[in-house]
Design a protein around this motif. Structure first.
Motif, mmCIF file in Angstrom:
data_model
loop_
_atom_site.group_PDB
_atom_site.id
_atom_site.type_symbol
_atom_site.label_atom_id
_atom_site.label_comp_id
_atom_site.label_asym_id
_atom_site.label_seq_id
_atom_site.Cartn_x
_atom_site.Cartn_y
_atom_site.Cartn_z
ATOM 1 N N SER A 14 6.536 13.590 8.392
ATOM 2 C CA SER A 14 5.807 12.313 8.271
ATOM 3 C C SER A 14 4.474 12.497 7.547
ATOM 4 O O SER A 14 3.423 12.703 8.153
ATOM 5 N N SER A 15 4.546 12.361 6.219
ATOM 6 C CA SER A 15 3.342 12.546 5.405
ATOM 7 C C SER A 15 2.289 11.483 5.738
ATOM 8 O O SER A 15 1.093 11.771 5.783
ATOM 9 N N TRP A 16 2.742 10.250 6.019
ATOM 10 C CA TRP A 16 1.763 9.196 6.320
ATOM 11 C C TRP A 16 1.032 9.488 7.622
ATOM 12 O O TRP A 16 -0.122 9.091 7.792
ATOM 13 N N LEU A 38 11.371 10.219 14.300
ATOM 14 C CA LEU A 38 11.847 9.272 13.287
ATOM 15 C C LEU A 38 13.351 9.378 13.114
ATOM 16 O O LEU A 38 13.960 10.382 13.496
ATOM 17 N N THR A 43 14.103 4.589 17.285
ATOM 18 C CA THR A 43 12.793 4.779 16.639
ATOM 19 C C THR A 43 12.043 3.464 16.454
ATOM 20 O O THR A 43 10.895 3.315 16.878
ATOM 21 N N ILE A 47 8.500 2.364 18.138
ATOM 22 C CA ILE A 47 7.253 2.212 17.363
ATOM 23 C C ILE A 47 6.702 0.794 17.503
ATOM 24 O O ILE A 47 5.488 0.592 17.599
ATOM 25 N N GLY A 54 6.264 -1.612 12.841
ATOM 26 C CA GLY A 54 7.396 -0.743 13.179
ATOM 27 C C GLY A 54 7.331 0.572 12.439
ATOM 28 O O GLY A 54 8.338 1.273 12.299
ATOM 29 N N ARG A 55 6.140 0.895 11.945
ATOM 30 C CA ARG A 55 5.962 2.160 11.226
ATOM 31 C C ARG A 55 4.783 2.917 11.814
ATOM 32 O O ARG A 55 3.831 2.315 12.322
ATOM 33 N N VAL A 56 4.867 4.235 11.725
ATOM 34 C CA VAL A 56 3.742 5.079 12.079
ATOM 35 C C VAL A 56 3.090 5.565 10.777
ATOM 36 O O VAL A 56 3.770 5.628 9.749
ATOM 37 N N PRO A 57 1.810 5.886 10.814
ATOM 38 C CA PRO A 57 0.930 6.019 11.966
ATOM 39 C C PRO A 57 0.347 4.686 12.438
ATOM 40 O O PRO A 57 0.286 3.721 11.691
ATOM 41 N N GLU A 68 -1.473 1.277 9.178
ATOM 42 C CA GLU A 68 -1.582 1.676 7.770
ATOM 43 C C GLU A 68 -2.548 2.877 7.682
ATOM 44 O O GLU A 68 -3.711 2.791 8.081
ATOM 45 N N SER A 69 -2.021 3.969 7.120
ATOM 46 C CA SER A 69 -2.763 5.236 7.128
ATOM 47 C C SER A 69 -4.172 5.129 6.549
ATOM 48 O O SER A 69 -5.136 5.629 7.141
ATOM 49 N N HIS A 104 -2.269 6.161 -1.948
ATOM 50 C CA HIS A 104 -1.606 5.269 -0.992
ATOM 51 C C HIS A 104 -0.607 4.353 -1.688
ATOM 52 O O HIS A 104 0.454 4.040 -1.156
#
Ligand SMILES: N[C@@H](CCC(=O)N[C@@H](CS)C(=O)NCC(=O)O)C(=O)O
Length: 218
Positions: A14-16, A38, A43, A47, A54-57, A68-69, A104
């Motif tokens: 998970s790069s983000w 993930l 998942t 989340i 519904g997304r991390v981080p 949003e990172s 980004h």
């Protein structure tokens, strides 16, 4: 849940998640981390309990949810000003924000063809002409930033560690995984990011993670 909690994905992939986690470590604040595996049937539902996309981080600080990172990094820079997560100089800060936003929003080919996979080694795999163009752009902007840093001011893009370094940290891992050749300036910068104690902590955890995402293993 602790007052300051970050929700992240698998550390290997998970790069983000890596980006704001590094920024959070740089604040020195105590925090709780919750890893949500993930690519599993549960998942998204898991989340969604913490992150509206519904997304991390996602970060929850004293009841406030930030997602949003890059927005999380911005929030941390404001909440912990003593961490100097952006350069003090306005012009440098503008460039740091420009390259962070560029990361980004861009580099789609590199992201698609060289997925982050910290513990694996795929020399030169996936390096299409379009990916090489992304690599060339990253190298050029790293070189331009490093040339502006005064001697002895620190090994990162603006001297001391900033959000810009957090944003490019997953690229450093990709360049290792896919054995991308770099010039001396870029290699020295990549080595400095890799050697960060927080980065090494993440790398070790990624190596020990049992979860495997087949689509990132080719
Ligand atoms: N633009 C988002 C991207 C977040 C993102 O794509 N996260 C991935 C993991 S790296 C995710 O949550 N995937 C969950 C899923 O696909 O179910 C950010 O910068 O935070």
């Amino acid at each position: 849940m602790a007052d300051l909690t970050i929700f992240i994905g698998n550390k290997n992939y998970s790069s983000w998640s890596l980006r704001p986690w590094l920024a959070l470590k740089a604040t020195g604040a105590a925090f709780e981390e919750v890893v949500i595996p993930l690519d599993e049937p549960t998942t998204r539902a898991t989340i969604l309990k913490y992150s509206p996309t519904g997304r991390v981080p996602a970060l929850i600080h004293e009841g406030l949810t930030v997602w949003e990172s890059l927005a999380i990094c911005e929030y941390l820079a404001e909440a912990f000003p003593e961490a100097s997560l952006w350069p003090a100089d306005r012009a440098q800060r503008a460039i740091a924000r420009s390259i962070s936003t560029e990361m980004h929003a861009g580099f789609q080919d590199m992201r698609q063809h060289l997925p982050m996979n910290i513990r694996s080694s795929f020399p030169n795999r996936g390096v299409t002409a379009e990916v090489q163009a992304d690599i060339n752009r990253v190298s050029a902007l790293w070189r331009e930033c490093r040339k502006r840093v005064a001697e002895g001011a620190g090994p990162f893009l603006f001297g001391g560690f900033t959000v810009a370094d957090a944003m490019y940290a997953p690229v450093v891992t990709r360049f290792r995984t896919y054995k991308i050749e770099l010039d001396d300036i870029c290699q020295a910068y990549a080595d400095a990011v890799w050697a960060l104690p927080a980065m090494q902590e993440w790398v070790v955890a990624a190596g020990n993670e049992p979860m495997i995402i087949e689509t990132s293993e080719f």
